[in-house]
Design a protein around this motif. Structure first.
Motif, mmCIF file in Angstrom:
data_model
loop_
_atom_site.group_PDB
_atom_site.id
_atom_site.type_symbol
_atom_site.label_atom_id
_atom_site.label_comp_id
_atom_site.label_asym_id
_atom_site.label_seq_id
_atom_site.Cartn_x
_atom_site.Cartn_y
_atom_site.Cartn_z
ATOM 1 N N GLY A 1 0.821 -1.206 0.000
ATOM 2 C CA GLY A 1 0.000 0.000 0.000
ATOM 3 C C GLY A 1 0.859 1.261 0.000
ATOM 4 O O GLY A 1 0.590 2.231 -0.698
ATOM 5 N N GLN A 2 1.919 1.235 0.788
ATOM 6 C CA GLN A 2 2.828 2.385 0.843
ATOM 7 C C GLN A 2 3.559 2.551 -0.481
ATOM 8 O O GLN A 2 3.589 3.618 -1.067
ATOM 9 N N ALA A 3 4.171 1.455 -0.928
ATOM 10 C CA ALA A 3 5.050 1.532 -2.100
ATOM 11 C C ALA A 3 4.282 1.892 -3.365
ATOM 12 O O ALA A 3 4.818 2.523 -4.267
ATOM 13 N N TRP A 4 3.019 1.475 -3.426
ATOM 14 C CA TRP A 4 2.241 1.741 -4.636
ATOM 15 C C TRP A 4 1.359 2.980 -4.506
ATOM 16 O O TRP A 4 0.500 3.223 -5.346
ATOM 17 N N GLY B 1 0.591 8.343 6.448
ATOM 18 C CA GLY B 1 0.713 9.684 5.859
ATOM 19 C C GLY B 1 0.610 9.650 4.342
ATOM 20 O O GLY B 1 -0.130 10.409 3.737
ATOM 21 N N VAL B 2 1.347 8.749 3.706
ATOM 22 C CA VAL B 2 1.361 8.772 2.239
ATOM 23 C C VAL B 2 0.054 8.280 1.639
ATOM 24 O O VAL B 2 -0.385 8.769 0.607
ATOM 25 N N THR B 3 -0.578 7.319 2.293
ATOM 26 C CA THR B 3 -1.825 6.847 1.704
ATOM 27 C C THR B 3 -2.919 7.890 1.911
ATOM 28 O O THR B 3 -3.780 8.065 1.069
ATOM 29 N N TYR B 4 -2.851 8.642 3.003
ATOM 30 C CA TYR B 4 -3.809 9.731 3.199
ATOM 31 C C TYR B 4 -3.559 10.854 2.214
ATOM 32 O O TYR B 4 -4.490 11.517 1.776
ATOM 33 N N ALA B 5 -2.287 11.066 1.877
ATOM 34 C CA ALA B 5 -1.966 12.121 0.923
ATOM 35 C C ALA B 5 -2.386 11.716 -0.480
ATOM 36 O O ALA B 5 -2.313 12.497 -1.402
ATOM 37 N N SER B 6 -2.788 10.482 -0.639
ATOM 38 C CA SER B 6 -3.148 9.986 -1.965
ATOM 39 C C SER B 6 -4.651 9.816 -2.131
ATOM 40 O O SER B 6 -5.112 9.062 -2.972
#
Lengths: 276, 774
Positions: free
Chosen positions: B60-63, B246-251
């Motif tokens: 999930g993070q990497a993609w 953080g990154v998945t929320y930013a996406s």
């Protein structure tokens, strides 16, 4: 002694952040400046070749920054660490007449340590002055003009004429020089009588003025003071940031050969090379 | 081969239905769509086993959009990444570009929009922390910070604020405080930036942070391991629950109820006093030759950094997760693996140098812990207390999807009839109103709160002019090295009001403006980096805006031969109330041959002649004049790349041959505002006559924001030389430095304003909203 033999200890801990340009200023003036972590003076976690002794230096400098974050009160933590672990060495250093310079956070630390104003003793048990929050309640980074108010006691301003105005930027949130209210007049008079007031904030006409020329609301416009012997000196503005002409705020209007702050470094080195 | 830990949770994926998978992605906060989930399912069917929860989180993070640029890469490759010059040394977390024989500079800009919209102080502070690490991990000393900020209108009525949206004043105050308290503490000067106010930023503020650094070429590091025996040493802060997802929320788009979840963990906490020694200890380790590679822990935390460093070196990695120092007890292994806790860097170190590295970090009181090692197989394997909890093929894991999503390009704005306001009755009043508009008015309230002088290397400062009168400049100049007078000019530009009307021209204009800012102080543009802030790329119209913008930036940059060795894309800047205007923020770095020849924007001397370089056109679309006084034009300023190139050379030469006393680029508010700012900074008046310029209405002459223009005050006696140098670009003498008011004349009209009135109008606005005394 020769200027290249003058060893300057630029003391840092976490959060100190003006060490590079401050040591550069001393090096530009020919001295040998070394950035030294407090733990190197205390011999904590050091290899033998990394351990340093304060007595091996001619000048001690505490540069600007936010030592340990300044979350408690600016300078309080480094001052407490120094006082608890190296009070004797520091008092000895000052007693021998060796110069100690504190710039910005360094000034706050010297006041917290009780070596400034240093009226009655080399190091008072408790602080006798304070650098409080700026009147604006905010961090203020701006160029300021400083009048040399010293009559000759301070060994850091001997290259300046009395009344000479120099430029050096301030960058602090806690720089308002204050004395205990109930002794304010008495202590201020003592500072004047002892020739301990060094720099005062002035405006472009050279007059004592309010905000923003005096960026923090300091008592009597005080920007820098020395101890009663003149060898310990602290100032809020940054002379290392006006060492070169091209560092001054308005240099594209009138280019000086040298920056105004250079005189502070040249003065103390002149003193040391003559005295030691 | 280690067995999987019996305590680990396996997730049922192999036989999951489409609905199950959508639910799985949602509940796990994975932000993967169905097609992506199916790819994951296929991979595990091939492996013949179910995934562990840690593995799914890692993927999930990497993609995520944030980590793998899946929606933007196709356009970036076509228009921006294709520009290459020999001066680019490395493209990593930051770009690295040649400075002199032994030195290179590093540059990068990125966004911290979502965190700042929720928690402005912490969001902005950790934005600074992140961008510093991007530059640091190339082996470069950060020397300058740059902060372009965008908010909703400061006077927005509280009772009309949509639920869950924070007032622009609150966000502005918090963001500036966050940058101040973090940037000032770590001792890196904030030298440049911009503040823009626009209705479109009400629900989503755009907070971009840029950093420039300087490195010895011998110390430049790749974000990669070097040998198959490298040890991974995690240095800096401890790992906690802050910054999870953080990154998945930013996406994804920001929604009202997400706020609580963010506050519970997705915003990281900054700690500048861990960061400050981390910076110089990492740099000292690099200087002593102790490091094989370095990378910062940002989005995705350990899960991204380990895989990416290993893969970049051509190997794999094995990590012992229980060794990671924690902030608190009780973290699940998957939380440790993806936490985005701040102030952490990963070092790749040869085994024989590990002790030296650990000693150095101990001396400076910075935590350093070996947590894993490189392995030959291209696999990432994570062990927790000796038992396996994750094992993924790197080629699958790091090969995130890449899409060419559907996009449309809406040109309906061109059909809207032009509506230009009537010529003003009193041009003086118009200028006073314009100069007090928040987008143009003094930003001193912000600038004085940032330490722009620390490191003692800021030669040209953000506020320029006579002491007590300084006004906005075009670019800041840093002298990064002691032994040379070479400098770096740093500037930033964005123009969302251009971009929302015509994203192609908006993109072009941003490059034009940043280049003319650099030339105005005497630098020559050398490289760019950009942060592209847009709405949801899964919506074709948003993606169309993105593509046009990138095409515009690429068009000008490629003609000028300006590489973009780094950059950042921030999508999903939208809420149910709408999306932000397209906001391409361009950060430019220019080389200055000798900082002693730099100039500033303030007028210098009575009777010096003033020239206009460039042509003023009837291009009022997106201008501050129309924004303030109402009206519409679809004609956004264009860029003639050939003319821009010639003009940049001409201005650069004219400044460096010291024919120009002061120079200011013409942007927001046009010529009228440019001359006013020059006069304010010099505390001296000016008289200019526009009657001999183009045949356009006076309001266009005064307020058009046509590109590729400068005002130049030329030294008396050097006029001939100046005209010689600029002979192949349009140039006209407009007037001279004179008196104590600004006078602008056209055929039948005249504006005349005393400096005191101008100053009062310019300097008060932001203080009036935010408090304090100018």
């Amino acid at each position: 002694m020769k200027v290249e033999d003058v060893k300057v200890c630029i003391l840092i801990i976490e959060g100190t952040n003006c060490e590079a340009e401050t040591s550069q200023a001393f090096r530009r003036s020919g001295a040998s400046a070394e950035i030294v972590h407090l733990k190197q003076l205390l011999g904590q976690d050091t290899k033998p070749e990394e351990t340093r002794k304060l007595e091996d230096y001619e000048i001690l400098v505490i540069p600007g920054g936010f030592s340990s974050g300044d979350y408690v009160r600016a300078g309080a933590i480094l001052a407490a660490r120094m006082k608890s672990r190296m009070e004797d060495e520091l008092v000895q250093f000052i007693d021998e007449g060796k110069p100690v310079l504190g710039i910005c956070n360094g000034f706050q630390i010297l006041v917290e340590l009780g070596v400034l104003p240093g009226i009655e003793s080399i190091m008072s048990r408790y602080p006798t002055a304070s650098l409080g929050w700026n009147d604006s309640g905010r961090f203020e980074c701006r160029p300021t003009l400083l009048e040399n108010w010293n009559k000759g006691k301070c060994i850091f301003t001997t290259k300046l004429e009395r009344g000479q105005i120099i430029q050096a930027p301030t960058a602090h949130a806690e720089g308002k020089f204050m004395l205990p209210k109930h002794r304010e007049k008495e202590l201020l008079d003592t500072l004047k009588d002892n020739d301990q007031i060094v720099f005062r904030y002035v405006d472009a006409e050279g007059q004592i003025a309010g905000y923003p020329w005096n960026p923090n609301g300091s008592l009597f416009g005080i920007a820098g003071i020395c101890n009663s012997e003149g060898n310990v000196f602290g100032m809020m503005p940054h002379p290392e940031r006006t060492y070169l002409g091209i560092q001054q705020a308005d240099w594209t209007r009138n280019v000086p050969d040298n920056g105004d702050g250079k005189a502070v470094f040249e003065s103390v080195l002149d003193h040391v090379t003559k005295k030691f | 081969m280690e067995e999987f830990s019996s305590e680990i949770r396996f997730v049922s994926l192999l036989d999951a239905s489409d609905d199950d998978m959508v639910l799985l992605s949602d509940e796990g906060g994975l932000a993967l769509d169905l097609a992506e989930m199916k790819r994951v399912q296929e991979y595990y069917r091939g492996k013949g086993r179910e995934p562990t929860d840690v593995e799914l989180q890692s993927i999930g993070q990497a993609w995520s959009e944030h980590c793998c640029y899946k929606s933007s890469k196709v356009f970036l490759k076509e228009y921006l990444l294709s520009i290459d010059t020999p001066s680019v040394i490395l493209r990593g977390d930051a770009g690295v570009v040649d400075f002199d024989e032994d030195h290179a500079y590093a540059l990068r800009i990125e966004s911290h929009n979502h965190p700042s919209a929720v928690e402005p102080y912490g969001g902005a502070a950790t934005g600074i922390g992140g961008i510093i690490r991007d530059v640091l991990c190339m082996g470069a000393q950060p020397v300058a910070l740059i902060d372009p900020l965008h908010f909703g209108p400061l006077d927005f009525p509280h009772d009309k604020l949509p639920k869950g949206v924070k007032h622009p004043r609150y966000l502005f105050e918090g963001v500036v405080a966050g940058i101040r308290d973090y940037g000032n503490r770590i001792g890196i000067p904030t030298v440049s930036g911009s503040v823009h106010f626009h209705d479109g930023y009400l629900g989503n503020c755009i907070i971009n942070v840029g950093c420039v650094g300087i490195a010895k070429k011998k110390n430049i590091l790749k974000n990669a391991v070097k040998t198959d025996s490298d040890v991974f040493i995690l240095v800096g802060g401890r790992t906690g629950r802050d910054g999870i997802h953080g990154v998945t929320y930013a996406s994804v788009e920001l929604t009202e109820d997400m706020e609580e979840e963010w506050m519970g963990g997705a915003v990281q906490l900054g700690d500048p006093i861990t960061k400050e020694p981390l910076i110089h200890t990492c740099l000292e380790a690099a200087e002593r030759g102790l490091l094989n590679g370095m990378k910062d822990l940002g989005g995705g935390g350990l899960s991204c950094v380990v895989g990416e460093m290993a893969l970049a070196g051509g190997f794999g990695a094995e990590v012992n997760l229980e060794k990671v120092p924690l902030k608190e007890e009780g973290l699940q292994p998957w939380e440790m693996w993806i936490s985005e806790s701040q102030e952490r860097m990963m070092l790749a170190v040869s085994p024989e140098k590990v002790d030296d590295v650990l000693h150095l970090f101990k001396l400076y009181d910075v935590l350093a812990t070996p947590i894993g090692r490189v392995i030959k197989d291209r696999i990432v394997r994570v062990l927790y207390e000796g038992k396996k909890i994750l094992e993924l093929d790197l080629d699958f894991y790091t090969a995130g999807p890449e899409y060419c999503r559907e996009y449309t390009h809406d040109t309906r704005y061109l059909e809207k009839p032009e509506a230009i306001p009537e010529e003003p009755e009193d041009y003086s009043k118009t200028i006073l109103k314009l100069i007090s508009s928040p987008n143009i008015a003094s930003k001193a309230w912000v600038i004085h709160q940032y330490d722009h002088e620390v490191r003692g290397a800021t030669v040209v400062k953000p506020l320029q002019g006579k002491m007590g009168y300084a006004c906005h400049g075009d670019a800041a100049v840093i002298k990064p090295l002691e032994h040379t007078f070479r400098g770096l000019a740093v500037a930033t530009a964005t123009n969302p009001t251009f971009s929302e009307l015509d994203p192609f021209r908006g993109g072009m204009s941003a490059v034009d403006e940043v280049c003319r800012n650099i030339a105005a102080v005497g630098g020559f543009p050398d490289s760019l980096t950009n942060c592209l802030n847009f709405g949801n790329p899964e919506k074709p119209d948003r993606l169309g805006l993105f593509r046009e913008t990138v095409r515009g930036i690429g068009h000008v940059a490629s003609h000028l031969g300006l590489p973009l060795p780094s950059g950042n894309v921030s999508f999903y800047n939208e809420t149910e109330h709408g999306h932000v205007p397209p906001t391409p923020v361009v950060l430019g770095v220019g080389k200055v041959p000798d900082v002693r020849r730099c100039i500033t924007s303030d007028l210098k001397e009575q009777d010096n002649p003033i020239f206009l370089i460039g042509d003023t056109k009837n291009e009022m679309g997106g201008s501050e004049y129309l924004r303030v006084f109402g009206g519409h034009s679809g004609t956004v300023p264009n860029v003639n790349v050939g003319m821009l190139k010639k003009s940049l050379h001409a201005v650069f030469r004219a400044v460096n041959e010291q024919t120009i006393a002061s120079c200011h680029d013409i942007s927001h508010g046009g010529i009228a505002i440019a001359i006013s700012e020059m006069a304010l900074g010099g505390d001296v008046g000016a008289f200019i006559d526009l009657s001999k310029t183009e045949r356009v209405p006076t309001s266009v002459k005064m307020f058009s924001e046509s590109n590729t223009r400068w005002l130049a005050e030329v030294w008396r006696g050097k006029e001939d030389r100046f005209l010689d140098i600029v002979s192949d670009v349009p140039v006209r003498k407009l007037g001279m430095v004179k008196g104590s008011s600004v006078i602008i004349a056209d055929s039948n009209v005249k504006a005349g304003i005393f400096l005191e009135d101008l100053s009062e109008a310019w300097k008060r606005t932001i203080y009036d909203y935010m408090g304090g005394t100018p």
